[in-house]
Design a protein around this motif. Sequence first.
Motif, PDB file in Angstrom:
ATOM      1  N   ARG A 253      77.583  38.912 -73.815  1.00 28.26           N
ATOM      2  CA  ARG A 253      76.992  39.359 -72.555  1.00 28.26           C
ATOM      3  C   ARG A 253      75.780  40.258 -72.786  1.00 28.26           C
ATOM      4  NH1 ARG A 253      82.454  40.001 -71.059  1.00 28.26           N
ATOM      5  NH2 ARG A 253      82.264  42.257 -71.418  1.00 28.26           N
ATOM      6  N   GLU A 256      72.939  37.984 -73.118  1.00 24.31           N
ATOM      7  CA  GLU A 256      72.584  37.380 -71.822  1.00 24.31           C
ATOM      8  C   GLU A 256      71.905  38.386 -70.887  1.00 24.31           C
ATOM      9  OE1 GLU A 256      76.091  33.965 -71.707  1.00 24.31           O
ATOM     10  OE2 GLU A 256      76.478  35.964 -70.873  1.00 24.31           O
ATOM     11  N   ASP A 257      72.205  39.656 -71.051  1.00 26.28           N
ATOM     12  CA  ASP A 257      71.586  40.691 -70.219  1.00 26.28           C
ATOM     13  C   ASP A 257      70.247  41.163 -70.780  1.00 26.28           C
ATOM     14  OD1 ASP A 257      73.734  40.607 -68.487  1.00 26.28           O
ATOM     15  OD2 ASP A 257      74.764  42.313 -69.395  1.00 26.28           O
ATOM     16  N   ASN A 262      69.735  32.902 -74.205  1.00 23.02           N
ATOM     17  CA  ASN A 262      71.164  32.814 -73.929  1.00 23.02           C
ATOM     18  C   ASN A 262      71.903  31.949 -74.945  1.00 23.02           C
ATOM     19  OD1 ASN A 262      70.862  34.454 -71.731  1.00 23.02           O
ATOM     20  ND2 ASN A 262      71.022  32.817 -70.199  1.00 23.02           N
ATOM     21  N   ALA A 265      74.096  33.721 -77.328  1.00 21.19           N
ATOM     22  CA  ALA A 265      75.409  34.115 -76.819  1.00 21.19           C
ATOM     23  C   ALA A 265      76.407  32.972 -76.987  1.00 21.19           C
ATOM     24  CB  ALA A 265      75.309  34.520 -75.347  1.00 21.19           C
ATOM     25  N   ASP A 266      75.974  31.757 -76.663  1.00 20.86           N
ATOM     26  CA  ASP A 266      76.847  30.597 -76.844  1.00 20.86           C
ATOM     27  C   ASP A 266      77.217  30.404 -78.309  1.00 20.86           C
ATOM     28  OD1 ASP A 266      76.705  30.101 -74.125  1.00 20.86           O
ATOM     29  OD2 ASP A 266      75.002  28.729 -74.321  1.00 20.86           O
TER      30      ASP A 266
END
Length: 272
Positions: A253, A256-257, A262, A265-266
């Motif tokens: 997260r 993502e923030d 992103n 993050a995955d």
Amino acid sequence: MKLALFSDIHANLPALEAVLADIDRRSPDGIYCLGDLVGYNIWPNEVINIIRSRGIPCIAGNYDYGIGRGSDDCGCAYREEAEKAMGKQSIAYTNQAVGDAERAYLRTLPTRIRLEFELDNTPEQLWQQQPPFTLMLAHGSPRKVNEYLFADRSDQSLGRMLEAAGADMLYIGHTHKPYHKVIETTVADQPSYTRHVINIGSVGKPKDGDPRAGYVLLTIEEGARPGLARPGSADDVRVEFVRVAYDVERAARAIEDSVLPNSYADMLRQAR
């Protein structure tokens, strides 16, 4: 003698905190870091300062080397254009985020650490210069900080590299995929001289399908001798791959923030 070795934190503070808590619980005699403290996540300064404050001997990873010099090249082998574009975002973000003192620290990191153990020798044996049990710590390889030594590298190639480095055991990171290979080589009148290559995996960005943080616990008994150690047994040298659960979602997260892609993050969630 028990040593903990870890690598490739990549600015993942929750993963580092979990690994260090597990290491502290096991009370090793020494802790070593094989580099790549920064990149791909939002906590480069926090990670650097934990390593510094604890006085953990650390070598430079390819990412540390580039960021330490303010470069836009991390020495990463991105294969696809999309990967290269994402990598540029990560490098730019890290260069912007890293503080002056932290960047200066990255520039001081050595590219290799060599450890020599004189175990269970009498003074007379030491004075006769009996060969020590030698560990080489590198990020990519003893030759290049960003060289990839995957598990499918031939034994012949690894054997030549180990002999050139004068190492009984070579500990590396960089690929984010742990493995332990036993290399049988010929030295002088010893037809079967056993050497080892151990990739210790990654704390903050595993790529082996297991999202838990990884490190290695090495035990060297008093009677260890060059060329004799065997893996996975009750012999004089034992290598244990340790996995530690941590708050992957917190780390994902945080990406993502941020302005980071992103996809990173995955990758944490899927360990790829």
